[in-house]
Design an enzyme around this catalytic site. Structure first.
Site, PDB file in Angstrom:
ATOM      1  N   HIS A 141      40.760  14.217  84.944  1.00 24.59           N
ATOM      2  CA  HIS A 141      41.723  13.378  84.424  1.00 24.59           C
ATOM      3  C   HIS A 141      42.479  14.129  83.540  1.00 24.59           C
ATOM      4  CE1 HIS A 141      40.308   9.062  85.349  1.00 24.59           C
ATOM      5  NE2 HIS A 141      39.149   9.704  85.489  1.00 24.59           N
TER       6      HIS A 141
ATOM      7  N   LYS B 137      49.642   4.191  72.743  1.00 23.03           N
ATOM      8  CA  LYS B 137      48.531   5.165  73.513  1.00 23.03           C
ATOM      9  C   LYS B 137      47.689   6.182  72.384  1.00 23.03           C
ATOM     10  CE  LYS B 137      52.150   6.862  75.664  1.00 23.03           C
ATOM     11  NZ  LYS B 137      51.499   6.437  77.105  1.00 23.03           N
ATOM     12  N   ARG B 138      46.817   6.834  72.687  1.00 15.82           N
ATOM     13  CA  ARG B 138      46.126   7.738  72.077  1.00 15.82           C
ATOM     14  C   ARG B 138      47.170   8.701  71.197  1.00 15.82           C
ATOM     15  NH1 ARG B 138      43.753  12.426  73.422  1.00 15.82           N
ATOM     16  NH2 ARG B 138      43.945  12.020  75.663  1.00 15.82           N
TER      17      ARG B 138
ATOM     18  N   LYS C 291      51.393  13.954  73.867  1.00 12.65           N
ATOM     19  CA  LYS C 291      51.993  12.520  74.199  1.00 12.65           C
ATOM     20  C   LYS C 291      53.322  12.183  73.349  1.00 12.65           C
ATOM     21  CE  LYS C 291      47.372  10.301  75.607  1.00 12.65           C
ATOM     22  NZ  LYS C 291      47.766   9.884  76.993  1.00 12.65           N
TER      23      LYS C 291
ATOM     24  N   THR D  55      48.130   4.969  82.295  1.00 15.00           N
ATOM     25  CA  THR D  55      47.960   3.472  82.891  1.00 15.00           C
ATOM     26  C   THR D  55      48.782   2.588  81.907  1.00 15.00           C
ATOM     27  OG1 THR D  55      45.981   3.323  81.767  1.00 15.00           O
ATOM     28  CG2 THR D  55      45.953   3.819  84.213  1.00 15.00           C
TER      29      THR D  55
ATOM     30  N   LYS E  32      51.075  -1.058  82.762  1.00 18.04           N
ATOM     31  CA  LYS E  32      51.107  -2.353  82.261  1.00 18.04           C
ATOM     32  C   LYS E  32      52.077  -2.651  81.817  1.00 18.04           C
ATOM     33  CE  LYS E  32      46.387  -0.700  80.868  1.00 18.04           C
ATOM     34  NZ  LYS E  32      45.510   0.018  79.903  1.00 18.04           N
TER      35      LYS E  32
END
Length: 821
Positions: free
Chosen positions: A358, A546-547, A552, A654, A658
């Site tokens: 991942h 998100k985390r 990110k 992901t 969404k």
């Protein structure tokens, strides 16, 4: 025995009866919590009826079964999705209405299972839903964490972690399977003994922890299959020491019990110290050993003792490196318990275990200190060493004399056990989770392995279950889609593409926009109720959820917001579409820089709120304790989806899927699944910015990037960054963000400054935001883009993902009801 009915009248009577039996109350006097337990029990009764039927079909079928091992399963609340998949939402809603009960209020009583953190766990949960919906026989395996990661509270602009004790009032969906309780052994030493003329390895002086399984059913949509999520709870085999207790030594009396049960206490215990690392290794081995013992037990009950057929009937899928100890543990069980020779055990293991990678992030490719593995798992360590010897021998034949390369590929090297290397070497399939990620794995992360064993590698793009992330969380949009193209898309989500022509239908766009507005109002109400924050639903809703991690790049978003603020303050003629930037993220408790980014975001919110002109165009909201339930309100309300990862760093994502499915337009890098999203919607319906992955990888290799040149040449960046440390953002403590400031310019020990290229990509991001702002002003154009995103999202259903896994890796036969004679 005839099946129990679950029509409206039966449901009403059952709920009323359960409230009376459980609480001794009439339904009118019952609390919401009491009604929730009665309702959940009624839904569970309906599921268990299907469980019995499914078990019977599987026993007769005797086909191959998947065991999906993951340290996380971020399930979310189960009640409504269970009703949906049972095709019973209408019956339950009407039954409760006639009892004077609002289903929506009762749903809030369900605790959110603390079994996961971010995308990894949510993906695993989506996979279970799709496996059941496609009638593929499977079992998820994980730990029954007593406490989840943590509940997040923002206090004075900083993250505070509170215990997430989700099991306080029990879990209505689980059933204990005490007959499958097994022992997991730690420590001790290994002795070689001769038994019946054969050399055997026996571990002595170990200590034992019992693994107690609890099953939570995952029902498929209009399917015969109900697959369980098996959660293992740790328990000491020793009972309370009454002698110590009677003599007043209360701590000693219960100490050993508490030490054993610590294993399943907390998701992701802090591992900055040796004890924390040791606890994580215990957790990983604990649930993999318990799962494998059960797998072999079930196999033998169904197929007998011939282990040679195990790969034909069992596939064990390792979700990221955490369950990687399944490999030496399966070898141990086959050799020491089942009496197989090394070569036979290794062949069976290699044909049974598959691995999904991942991430390419080095810190996520787990490795364990050799002395820790040797101390905690002595027999597994022996097996690992022998696997390593054989692998290195093979590599020597392929790369003769290239010791550096062999050391990089070895399972044991540089005083560490490298889990990713072991998984690649010992599994029959290794897959990435997007097209780009699959290429990076072959070209870089596992380049050398790909030269030796290229047949193992493939890429399967992640997916999300459209049942939860559209049908359940956005019922108004679901109804509009049904009215427009029918309901075939529910079973074949690719048929959502039939919506694309409706982007040119003014009446459809108007309804689509009304639904988005309703969802924005719903989110505004949630923010007011939960955090006492007022948000204007007329603003554009721009979301990054998100985390919290540097790659990110929540920092890129925050820096741009500060630049927008400065434009408003410095130029009285500057205008923009009013926009609220919403962040949802948890920072790992030990991740100081991530916590500083949260602090900066909260400081930005305060700064903007104090300025009378800025707050008319800008707002920043940090959504506390972002979880599945809040995501189900946030995602349908989002109009812009921020997917800003440094290109090549996000394996897939992901959340991007969404948001897309619910009509948000993406602004993002060409990274992970954004590549495929852009291919689906076309570049006119997405805002792509920044360096491409090959450029990023070249820059890391060349190591010539100097963020100071951008800082000196871009006055907007320079002004915004200066405000981080001159008291503008943090007047009460100007030095609070100093380390964050320096990380962008100077880096820290062992890293370059701006190591995730925030400043490098800022100009491109800013230009993309200008285009986005201009397009939002043209609502006809914007709604066409939004509709197109929903229409082209069907390919990102986890049903498609699971079909691909099954075709390429698992080869399971779907269960089907026996035909009546």
């Amino acid at each position: 025995m005839p099946a129990t009915k679950f029509d409206k009248e039966s449901i009403k009577n059952t709920i009323v009866g359960k409230v009376q039996r459980y609480n001794g109350l009439p339904i009118e006097e019952a609390s919401k919590a009491q009604i929730y337990r009665a309702l959940a029990s009624t839904v569970r009764d309906q599921i268990m009826q299907k469980v019995v039927e499914c078990r019977d079909i599987r026993k007769k079928n005797k086909g191959k079964r998947l065991y999906y091992l993951s340290v996380e399963f971020l399930m979310g609340r189960s009640m409504y999705c269970n009703m949906l998949n049972l095709l019973s939402t209408k019956e339950y809603t009407e039954a409760l209405q006639e009892l004077g009960i609002d289903l929506r209020e009762i749903l809030k009583e369900e605790p959110e299972p603390g079994l996961g953190n971010g995308g990894l766990g949510r993906l695993a949960a989506c996979f279970l839903d799709s496996l059941s919906s496609l009638n593929l026989p499977a079992m998820g395996c994980t730990i029954r964490y007593e406490y989840g990661l943590f509940r997040q509270k923002i206090v004075d602009g900083q993250q505070v972690e509170l215990p997430d004790s989700w099991l306080d009032n029990g879990n209505a969906w689980e059933t204990a399977q005490m007959e499958d309780t097994c022992e997991v052994h730690f420590g001790g030493h290994v002795e070689e003994v001769m038994i019946n003329g054969q050399q055997k390895f026996v571990t002595r002086d170990y200590y034992t922890v019992e693994a107690v399984p609890y099953d939570m059913p995952v029902v498929g949509y209009d399917a015969v299959t109900v697959n369980p999520l098996r959660m293992w709870s740790a328990r000491s085999p020793k009972k309370l020491d009454l002698k110590n207790f009677s003599e007043g030594r209360y701590v000693q009396a219960s100490e050993e019990i508490e030490l054993a049960e610590t294993i399943s206490k907390v998701l992701y215990p802090e591992d900055r110290h040796y004890e924390g690392k040791m606890l994580r290794l215990k957790q990983h081995y604990f649930f993999t050993s318990a799962s494998l013992q059960y797998i072999l037990k079930e196999y033998k009950q169904t197929f007998g003792n011939d282990m040679s057929k195990l790969p034909q009937k069992v596939v064990i899928h390792i979700n990221d490196t955490h369950p990687g100890m399944a490999i030496p543990e399966l070898m141990r069980l086959l050799i020491d318990e089942e009496g197989l020779g090394w070569d036979e055990a290794m062949n069976i293991t290699r044909q049974t275990i598959a691995y999904t990678n991942h991430t390419i992030m080095a810190e996520a490719l787990e490795k364990w200190p050799v002395n820790m593995v040797q101390q905690l798992l002595p027999r597994c360590y022996q097996i690992i060493c022998e696997m390593n010897r054989r692998l290195c021998e093979r590599l020597w034949n392929f790369f003769p004399g290239d010791w550096d390369r062999i050391a990089r590929m070895a399972i044991v090297s540089y005083d560490n056990v490298h889990m990713a290397n072991m998984l690649v070497a010992m599994s029959y399939s290794v897959n990435g989770v997007s097209k780009l990620h699959g290429e990076i794995l072959k070209e870089e992360t596992f380049h050398d392995f790909n030269l030796v064993m290229p047949e193992k590698f493939c890429a399967i793009t992640n997916g999300i279950t459209h049942r939860r992330w559209l049908m359940s969380c956005n019922p108004e949009l679901t109804e509009l889609i049904n009215q427009s193209i029918g309901t075939d898309w529910i079973r074949e989500p690719g048929k959502l593409s039939e919506l694309r022509p409706f982007a040119d239908d003014a009446a459809f766009r108007e309804e689509f926009a009304k639904i988005k507005q309703h969802n924005k109002e719903r989110l505004a109400k949630m923010l007011k109720d939960r955090q006492n924050v007022d948000v204007d639903p007329a603003f554009m809703f721009d979301v990054q959820a998100k985390r919290l991690h540097e790659y990110k790049r929540q920092m890129l978003n925050a820096l741009h917001i500060l630049v927008l603020y400065n434009r408003i303050v410095n130029d009285e003629t500057f205008t923009m579409q009013p926009r609220v930037f919403i962040f949802g993220a948890k920072a790992s408790p030990g991740y100081t820089r991530a916590k500083q980014i949260i602090r900066m975001i909260c400081a930005l919110s305060r700064l903007i709120e104090k300025h009378p002109r800025a707050r008319k165009m800008l707002q920043v909201v940090f959504l506390e304790n972002y979880d599945v339930s809040s995501a189900e309100v946030l995602i349908p309300a989002a109009e812009v989806s921020e997917q800003l990862s440094t290109a090549s760093k996000e394996a897939s994502g992901t959340g991007n899927m969404k948001f897309m499915m619910n009509g948000a337009v993406t602004i993002g890098t060409l990274d992970g699944a954004n590549v495929e999203i852009s291919e689906q919607v076309g570049m006119d319906n997405i805002y792509i910015f920044g360096m491409r992955s090959n450029t990023v990888r070249d820059m890391y290799r060349e190591n010539t990037y100097n963020p100071m040149t951008i800082y000196e040449s871009n006055h907007e960046i320079r002004e915004a960054m200066t405000q981080m440390i001159d008291g503008t953002l943090m007047p009460e403590n100007p030095a609070a963000l100093q380390e964050l400031y320096h990380s962008l310019l100077l880096g820290s020990w062992g890293s370059i400054g701006d190591s995730f290229f925030v400043l490098k990509d800022f100009g491109s991001y800013s230009m993309a935001q200008k285009r986005l702002n201009a397009d939002y002003a043209d609502q006809v154009k914007w709604q066409k883009m939004a509709v197109t995103n929903t229409a082209m999202s069907g390919i990102f259903s986890s049903d498609r993902t699971i079909r691909e896994y099954n075709e390429k890796i698992w080869h399971l036969e779907p269960l089907a009801k026996p035909k009546k004679k």
